[in-house]
Design a protein around this motif. Sequence first.
Motif, mmCIF file in Angstrom:
data_model
loop_
_atom_site.group_PDB
_atom_site.id
_atom_site.type_symbol
_atom_site.label_atom_id
_atom_site.label_comp_id
_atom_site.label_asym_id
_atom_site.label_seq_id
_atom_site.Cartn_x
_atom_site.Cartn_y
_atom_site.Cartn_z
ATOM 1 N N LEU A 1 0.833 -1.198 0.000
ATOM 2 C CA LEU A 1 0.000 0.000 0.000
ATOM 3 C C LEU A 1 0.874 1.257 0.000
ATOM 4 C CD1 LEU A 1 -2.835 1.225 0.088
ATOM 5 C CD2 LEU A 1 -2.684 1.138 2.583
ATOM 6 N N ALA A 2 1.917 1.267 0.818
ATOM 7 C CA ALA A 2 2.818 2.424 0.850
ATOM 8 C C ALA A 2 3.482 2.644 -0.503
ATOM 9 C CB ALA A 2 3.872 2.234 1.935
ATOM 10 N N THR A 3 3.874 1.577 -1.165
ATOM 11 C CA THR A 3 4.495 1.698 -2.479
ATOM 12 C C THR A 3 3.510 2.278 -3.486
ATOM 13 O OG1 THR A 3 5.978 -0.134 -2.019
ATOM 14 C CG2 THR A 3 5.645 0.418 -4.332
ATOM 15 N N ILE A 4 2.270 1.824 -3.442
ATOM 16 C CA ILE A 4 1.243 2.349 -4.342
ATOM 17 C C ILE A 4 1.088 3.861 -4.139
ATOM 18 C CG2 ILE A 4 -1.224 2.328 -4.901
ATOM 19 C CD1 ILE A 4 -1.221 -0.648 -4.003
ATOM 20 N N LEU A 5 1.087 4.273 -2.878
ATOM 21 C CA LEU A 5 0.844 5.683 -2.572
ATOM 22 C C LEU A 5 2.032 6.570 -2.913
ATOM 23 C CD1 LEU A 5 -0.934 5.438 0.898
ATOM 24 C CD2 LEU A 5 -1.957 5.497 -1.381
ATOM 25 N N LEU A 6 3.234 6.090 -2.669
ATOM 26 C CA LEU A 6 4.395 6.973 -2.735
ATOM 27 C C LEU A 6 5.262 6.835 -3.983
ATOM 28 C CD1 LEU A 6 5.473 6.702 1.001
ATOM 29 C CD2 LEU A 6 4.128 8.503 -0.100
ATOM 30 N N ASN A 7 5.149 5.735 -4.682
ATOM 31 C CA ASN A 7 5.996 5.524 -5.852
ATOM 32 C C ASN A 7 5.194 5.813 -7.115
ATOM 33 O OD1 ASN A 7 7.634 4.595 -7.924
ATOM 34 N ND2 ASN A 7 8.339 2.818 -6.763
ATOM 35 N N ARG A 8 5.491 6.908 -7.762
ATOM 36 C CA ARG A 8 4.700 7.293 -8.935
ATOM 37 C C ARG A 8 4.930 6.368 -10.124
ATOM 38 N NH1 ARG A 8 8.414 12.377 -10.332
ATOM 39 N NH2 ARG A 8 8.491 12.532 -8.100
ATOM 40 N N GLN A 9 5.939 5.515 -10.051
ATOM 41 C CA GLN A 9 6.181 4.566 -11.138
ATOM 42 C C GLN A 9 5.282 3.327 -11.039
ATOM 43 O OE1 GLN A 9 10.367 3.822 -10.967
ATOM 44 N NE2 GLN A 9 10.893 5.747 -11.963
ATOM 45 N N VAL A 10 4.547 3.200 -9.938
ATOM 46 C CA VAL A 10 3.623 2.081 -9.764
ATOM 47 C C VAL A 10 2.208 2.585 -10.041
ATOM 48 C CG1 VAL A 10 2.680 0.394 -8.146
ATOM 49 C CG2 VAL A 10 5.109 0.963 -8.076
ATOM 50 N N ALA A 11 1.601 2.041 -11.090
ATOM 51 C CA ALA A 11 0.235 2.426 -11.439
ATOM 52 C C ALA A 11 -0.747 1.818 -10.443
ATOM 53 C CB ALA A 11 -0.092 1.945 -12.852
ATOM 54 N N LEU A 12 -1.892 2.453 -10.304
ATOM 55 C CA LEU A 12 -2.904 1.976 -9.361
ATOM 56 C C LEU A 12 -3.304 0.539 -9.670
ATOM 57 C CD1 LEU A 12 -4.819 2.492 -7.009
ATOM 58 C CD2 LEU A 12 -6.471 3.394 -8.660
ATOM 59 N N TRP A 13 -3.512 0.209 -10.926
ATOM 60 C CA TRP A 13 -3.933 -1.147 -11.274
ATOM 61 C C TRP A 13 -2.850 -2.157 -10.937
ATOM 62 C CZ3 TRP A 13 -1.491 -4.350 -14.683
ATOM 63 C CH2 TRP A 13 -0.558 -3.765 -15.541
#
Length: 176
Positions: A53-65
């Motif tokens: 969850l933290a990676t999803i929120l903070l890493n802009r290279q990880v898309a929501l999907w």
Amino acid sequence: MFFDSWNEFFRVLVMAGLAYPILIAAVRASGKRTLSKMNAFDLVVTVALGSTLATILLNRQVALWEGAVALGSLVTLQFVTAWASVRFRGVRRLVKAEPTLLLHEGRLLHDAMRGQRVTPDEVRQAIRAQGTGALELVHAVVLETDGSFSVISRSQHGSGSAMDGVRERRTRHHDV
């Protein structure tokens, strides 16, 4: 750096608003066990969910999907592993530790404590936390699979049926 840009700030807010319901849906769909602390395996999955969850929120290279797929995959794998461990002894042995007897009939089991990396002071602290002041008043102390201590007083021992499945190493007993 305290602040990059308003765009990043709002991106994190939007991602949190979108990712959080995905996490809630995945956890609700998988059942109560997903966030339990029943054993070390469950704890690792819970930490992995938080990290994802933290990676999803903070890493802009990880898309929501991509994050949603990662969360769903972790929850699904945990569900499948828990399901299999209930049905197959081999899987259960692979992913779950056994509870370990650390004190029996008021006597510390030093080999078992050493094997679990537990000190006599930690066992005594668990006994004191239960409101007991003497080791000889305790029937057993068990190190549970989630790392907690269960203290069973002599007066509460009863038939001892709750001790089924507790590993008792054949160890030398030491008086305290």
